[in-house]
Scaffold this motif. Structure first.
Motif, PDB file in Angstrom:
ATOM      1  N   GLY A   1       0.564  -1.350   0.364  1.00  0.00           N
ATOM      2  CA  GLY A   1       0.036   0.104   0.315  1.00  0.00           C
ATOM      3  C   GLY A   1       0.397   1.476  -0.251  1.00  0.00           C
ATOM      4  O   GLY A   1      -0.441   2.470   0.064  1.00  0.00           O
ATOM      5  N   SER A   2       2.354   1.447  -0.141  1.00  0.00           N
ATOM      6  CA  SER A   2       2.923   2.166  -0.101  1.00  0.00           C
ATOM      7  C   SER A   2       4.219   2.149  -1.517  1.00  0.00           C
ATOM      8  O   SER A   2       3.829   0.983  -1.796  1.00  0.00           O
ATOM      9  N   ASP A   3       4.153   3.067  -1.848  1.00  0.00           N
ATOM     10  CA  ASP A   3       6.137   3.573  -2.303  1.00  0.00           C
ATOM     11  C   ASP A   3       7.458   3.408  -2.499  1.00  0.00           C
ATOM     12  O   ASP A   3       8.516   3.624  -2.562  1.00  0.00           O
ATOM     13  N   CYS A   4       7.825   3.160  -0.882  1.00  0.00           N
ATOM     14  CA  CYS A   4       8.081   3.368  -0.106  1.00  0.00           C
ATOM     15  C   CYS A   4       9.142   2.151   0.836  1.00  0.00           C
ATOM     16  O   CYS A   4       8.496   1.546   1.036  1.00  0.00           O
ATOM     17  N   VAL A   5      10.037   1.873   1.420  1.00  0.00           N
ATOM     18  CA  VAL A   5      10.430   0.595   2.047  1.00  0.00           C
ATOM     19  C   VAL A   5       9.917   1.453   3.640  1.00  0.00           C
ATOM     20  O   VAL A   5      10.748   2.543   3.946  1.00  0.00           O
ATOM     21  N   SER A   6       9.670   0.069   3.682  1.00  0.00           N
ATOM     22  CA  SER A   6       9.264   0.314   5.607  1.00  0.00           C
ATOM     23  C   SER A   6      10.723  -0.113   6.520  1.00  0.00           C
ATOM     24  O   SER A   6      11.494  -1.170   6.418  1.00  0.00           O
ATOM     25  N   ARG A   7      10.349   0.602   7.766  1.00  0.00           N
ATOM     26  CA  ARG A   7      11.219  -0.115   8.823  1.00  0.00           C
ATOM     27  C   ARG A   7      10.795  -1.814   9.245  1.00  0.00           C
ATOM     28  O   ARG A   7      11.417  -1.940   9.954  1.00  0.00           O
ATOM     29  N   SER A   8       9.665  -2.225   8.718  1.00  0.00           N
ATOM     30  CA  SER A   8       8.774  -3.423   9.313  1.00  0.00           C
ATOM     31  C   SER A   8       9.700  -4.843   7.674  1.00  0.00           C
ATOM     32  O   SER A   8      10.054  -5.457   8.888  1.00  0.00           O
ATOM     33  N   ASN A   9      10.316  -3.806   6.631  1.00  0.00           N
ATOM     34  CA  ASN A   9      10.953  -4.685   5.875  1.00  0.00           C
ATOM     35  C   ASN A   9      12.019  -4.211   5.405  1.00  0.00           C
ATOM     36  O   ASN A   9      11.270  -3.764   3.906  1.00  0.00           O
ATOM     37  N   PRO A  10      13.087  -3.554   5.500  1.00  0.00           N
ATOM     38  CA  PRO A  10      13.952  -2.787   5.432  1.00  0.00           C
ATOM     39  C   PRO A  10      15.522  -3.259   4.783  1.00  0.00           C
ATOM     40  O   PRO A  10      15.075  -4.837   4.633  1.00  0.00           O
ATOM     41  N   GLY A  11      15.859  -2.982   3.175  1.00  0.00           N
ATOM     42  CA  GLY A  11      16.415  -2.791   2.643  1.00  0.00           C
ATOM     43  C   GLY A  11      18.194  -3.291   3.549  1.00  0.00           C
ATOM     44  O   GLY A  11      18.279  -2.997   4.469  1.00  0.00           O
ATOM     45  N   ALA A  12      19.040  -4.519   2.994  1.00  0.00           N
ATOM     46  CA  ALA A  12      20.030  -4.969   3.823  1.00  0.00           C
ATOM     47  C   ALA A  12      21.280  -5.066   3.141  1.00  0.00           C
ATOM     48  O   ALA A  12      21.252  -5.344   1.987  1.00  0.00           O
ATOM     49  N   TRP A  13      22.809  -4.617   3.097  1.00  0.00           N
ATOM     50  CA  TRP A  13      23.523  -4.782   3.414  1.00  0.00           C
ATOM     51  C   TRP A  13      24.829  -5.158   3.815  1.00  0.00           C
ATOM     52  O   TRP A  13      24.961  -5.221   5.368  1.00  0.00           O
ATOM     53  N   LEU A  14      25.528  -6.202   2.812  1.00  0.00           N
ATOM     54  CA  LEU A  14      26.913  -6.993   3.912  1.00  0.00           C
ATOM     55  C   LEU A  14      27.996  -5.927   3.736  1.00  0.00           C
ATOM     56  O   LEU A  14      28.158  -5.613   2.725  1.00  0.00           O
TER      57      LEU A  14
ATOM     58  N   THR B   1      30.744   3.270   4.268  1.00  0.00           N
ATOM     59  CA  THR B   1      29.969   4.859   3.879  1.00  0.00           C
ATOM     60  C   THR B   1      28.819   4.808   2.496  1.00  0.00           C
ATOM     61  O   THR B   1      28.347   5.235   2.456  1.00  0.00           O
ATOM     62  N   ALA B   2      30.443   4.180   2.041  1.00  0.00           N
ATOM     63  CA  ALA B   2      29.488   3.591   0.186  1.00  0.00           C
ATOM     64  C   ALA B   2      28.094   3.081   0.646  1.00  0.00           C
ATOM     65  O   ALA B   2      27.018   4.251  -0.196  1.00  0.00           O
ATOM     66  N   ALA B   3      27.775   2.560   1.696  1.00  0.00           N
ATOM     67  CA  ALA B   3      26.027   1.940   1.371  1.00  0.00           C
ATOM     68  C   ALA B   3      25.607   2.518   1.903  1.00  0.00           C
ATOM     69  O   ALA B   3      23.954   2.777   1.592  1.00  0.00           O
ATOM     70  N   VAL B   4      26.047   3.659   3.488  1.00  0.00           N
ATOM     71  CA  VAL B   4      24.422   4.518   3.511  1.00  0.00           C
ATOM     72  C   VAL B   4      24.421   5.454   2.554  1.00  0.00           C
ATOM     73  O   VAL B   4      23.339   5.712   2.708  1.00  0.00           O
ATOM     74  N   ASP B   5      25.297   5.708   2.026  1.00  0.00           N
ATOM     75  CA  ASP B   5      25.530   7.309   1.474  1.00  0.00           C
ATOM     76  C   ASP B   5      24.556   6.208  -0.654  1.00  0.00           C
ATOM     77  O   ASP B   5      22.783   7.128  -0.670  1.00  0.00           O
ATOM     78  N   LEU B   6      24.811   5.750  -0.820  1.00  0.00           N
ATOM     79  CA  LEU B   6      23.341   4.554  -1.361  1.00  0.00           C
ATOM     80  C   LEU B   6      21.777   4.377  -1.490  1.00  0.00           C
ATOM     81  O   LEU B   6      21.267   4.306  -2.231  1.00  0.00           O
ATOM     82  N   SER B   7      22.066   4.098   0.082  1.00  0.00           N
ATOM     83  CA  SER B   7      21.148   3.761   1.272  1.00  0.00           C
ATOM     84  C   SER B   7      19.661   4.696   0.906  1.00  0.00           C
ATOM     85  O   SER B   7      18.622   4.529   0.687  1.00  0.00           O
ATOM     86  N   ILE B   8      20.132   6.649   0.240  1.00  0.00           N
ATOM     87  CA  ILE B   8      19.759   7.100   0.494  1.00  0.00           C
ATOM     88  C   ILE B   8      18.757   7.026  -0.664  1.00  0.00           C
ATOM     89  O   ILE B   8      17.883   7.538  -0.743  1.00  0.00           O
ATOM     90  N   GLU B   9      19.090   6.908  -2.039  1.00  0.00           N
ATOM     91  CA  GLU B   9      18.702   6.437  -3.043  1.00  0.00           C
ATOM     92  C   GLU B   9      18.169   5.581  -3.223  1.00  0.00           C
ATOM     93  O   GLU B   9      16.698   4.796  -3.874  1.00  0.00           O
ATOM     94  N   ALA B  10      18.547   4.512  -2.317  1.00  0.00           N
ATOM     95  CA  ALA B  10      17.843   2.607  -2.394  1.00  0.00           C
ATOM     96  C   ALA B  10      16.222   3.057  -2.107  1.00  0.00           C
ATOM     97  O   ALA B  10      15.194   2.594  -1.984  1.00  0.00           O
ATOM     98  N   CYS B  11      16.191   3.982  -0.614  1.00  0.00           N
ATOM     99  CA  CYS B  11      14.872   4.516   0.032  1.00  0.00           C
ATOM    100  C   CYS B  11      14.431   5.194  -0.598  1.00  0.00           C
ATOM    101  O   CYS B  11      13.112   5.589  -0.092  1.00  0.00           O
TER     102      CYS B  11
END
Length: 434
Positions: free
Chosen positions: A261-274, A411-421
């Motif tokens: 029901g949304s077009d955003c990534v939610s806290r209950s189902n976050p994306g993740a990087w290793l 840092t790269a993962a944090v930066d790209l997460s702005i775009e991924a979200c």
């Protein structure tokens, strides 16, 4: 690598002692709440607050290992503090103001009453680059208003300054543009790493030996444009040293998908990087170092939530579920902001809890010695802005160039997460989308 000068100012071991004579009703401090509140002030820095326990004969003395506030000063800050022109008075002070009630003066509470103030002048020893204990013991912070005007409240405090040098790095372009990463030292920009962003399946094959699916994760494969409208996955950042050897990586292991029901990534189902580093036991084998989760928080303002968890060293992915969360930060989605790891702001638990009573001086075998507060920070820009992240690392955590590489991957993962979200109704930046 040459570090830049930083100084850590620690204020701790707080305790408040009220002589019996000063608890007369006319003193205004009868039946003091326990604990009281302390505001720690240093010109040019945000006010920090901490509780101050009452010390009674039955309660024992103050906690000598507790830390109430920390300030981190670079060379420019020290120059400003020693320059009278920057202040209305001729001297700068570190100031502790003690209040009753739940809120201090800067929060605008009319119910708070000031008990007293302790001031310590900023002196030349602050910039000498040596560890110095500036004060340790009891001090009077006011006279009793009771008849006779005897001694009033007394404050116990320990103030210490220590050198805390840092390495400072900067990405010379946006992360998705595969930039060089340089170290900043004065006007010198020394290349240290290169960053390679990719969505190529072949680059990810080197992680195939990690049994990621056994832990409920999966290395994401390439997506076509139709799939990209429903999920963002398969992003990879490799960090190479100047010889071209891969020394760290950030791999998107959980796709960024919109909630129902949304077009955003939610806290209950976050994306993740290793976040990975090479395994010294073999060629082209990798070990997980940390896991970064990211999501978009909705409300009056849009924020990107980031939670970083260290992974047990040597435990492959079997130990991930038992990792330690060392940072949980909100970053303004439009303006950008700071991602921070500071052990004085977390406790050893499943979630980070601000703890003014924790010294932050602890360590564990999770691939990073968490000692003495600040570990790292990085500054990234918000959506639609050109982001060239800057990174600060505490020197005590870095023994070689390779140690710094995992922080570049993080840092790269944090930066790209702005775009991924970013909401899925909006297009990704050129260079990220297929």
């Amino acid at each position: 690598m040459d570090p830049r000068v930083f100084v850590r100012v620690s204020v701790g071991a707080l305790g408040l002692r009220i002589p019996v004579a000063s608890t007369d009703t006319r003193s205004g401090v009868e039946a003091l709440p326990s604990p009281c509140l302390c505001e720690v002030r240093l010109k040019g820095f945000p006010v920090q607050t901490a509780s101050v326990p009452l010390v009674t004969p039955s309660a024992g003395g103050p906690d000598l290992h507790s830390i109430a506030a920390r300030f981190y000063l670079e060379e420019a800050d020290l120059c400003k503090l020693s320059s009278p022109a920057c202040f209305q008075s001729s001297q700068a002070y570190l100031e502790l103001v003690i209040f009753t009630g739940k809120h201090g003066c800067h929060l605008g509470s009319s119910s708070s009453k000031q008990i007293g103030t302790f001031r310590l002048q900023v002196g030349p020893e602050w910039g000498e680059g040596k560890a110095v204990q500036l004060y340790n013991g009891w001090t009077s912070i006011g006279k009793s208003k009771a008849k006779g005007g005897g001694p009033g409240a007394e404050l116990h405090v320990r103030i210490r300054i220590e050198p805390d040098p840092r390495y400072i790095f900067q990405f010379e372009d946006e992360t998705a543009s595969s930039p060089q990463i340089v170290q900043l030292q004065g006007n010198v920009r020394q290349p240290i790493f290169s960053c390679k962003f990719s969505r190529d399946r072949g680059c990810r094959s080197r992680f195939s030996k990690l049994d990621i699916t056994a832990n409920g994760w999966s290395i994401s494969q390439n997506s076509d444009k139709d799939t990209e409208r429903r999920e963002r996955k398969g992003w990879l950042v490799m960090i190479h040293d100047l010889s071209g050897s891969a020394v760290a990586a950030a791999s998107m292991v959980t796709p960024f998908v919109p909630s129902t029901g949304s077009d955003c990534v939610s806290r209950s189902n976050p994306g993740a990087w290793l976040i990975l580093r090479p395994d010294s036991s073999g060629v082209d084998t990798w070990q997980p170092w940390g896991r970064l989760e990211a999501w978009r928080e909705q409300g009056g303002k849009d924020y990107i939530g980031c939670r970083f968890q260290l992974v047990a060293e040597g435990g492959a992915l079997a130990g991930v579920s038992n990792g330690i969360v060392v940072s949980e930060i909100r970053i303004n989605a439009h303006k950008g902001g700071e991602f921070l790891i500071d052990t004085s702001k977390v406790t050893l638990s499943e979630s980070p809890i601000p703890s003014p009573h924790s010294s932050g001086d602890f360590a564990f075998n999770f691939g990073l010695q968490l000692l003495g507060g600040f570990v790292m920070n990085c500054h990234v820009q918000g959506e639609g802005r050109s982001s060239k992240p800057t990174v600060q690392l505490a020197m005590r955590h870095i023994t070689c160039v390779e140690d710094a590489a995992v922080f570049m991957a993080l840092t790269a993962a944090v930066d790209l997460s702005i775009e991924a979200c970013k909401p899925f109704s909006r297009k990704l930046k050129r260079g990220i989308r297929n």
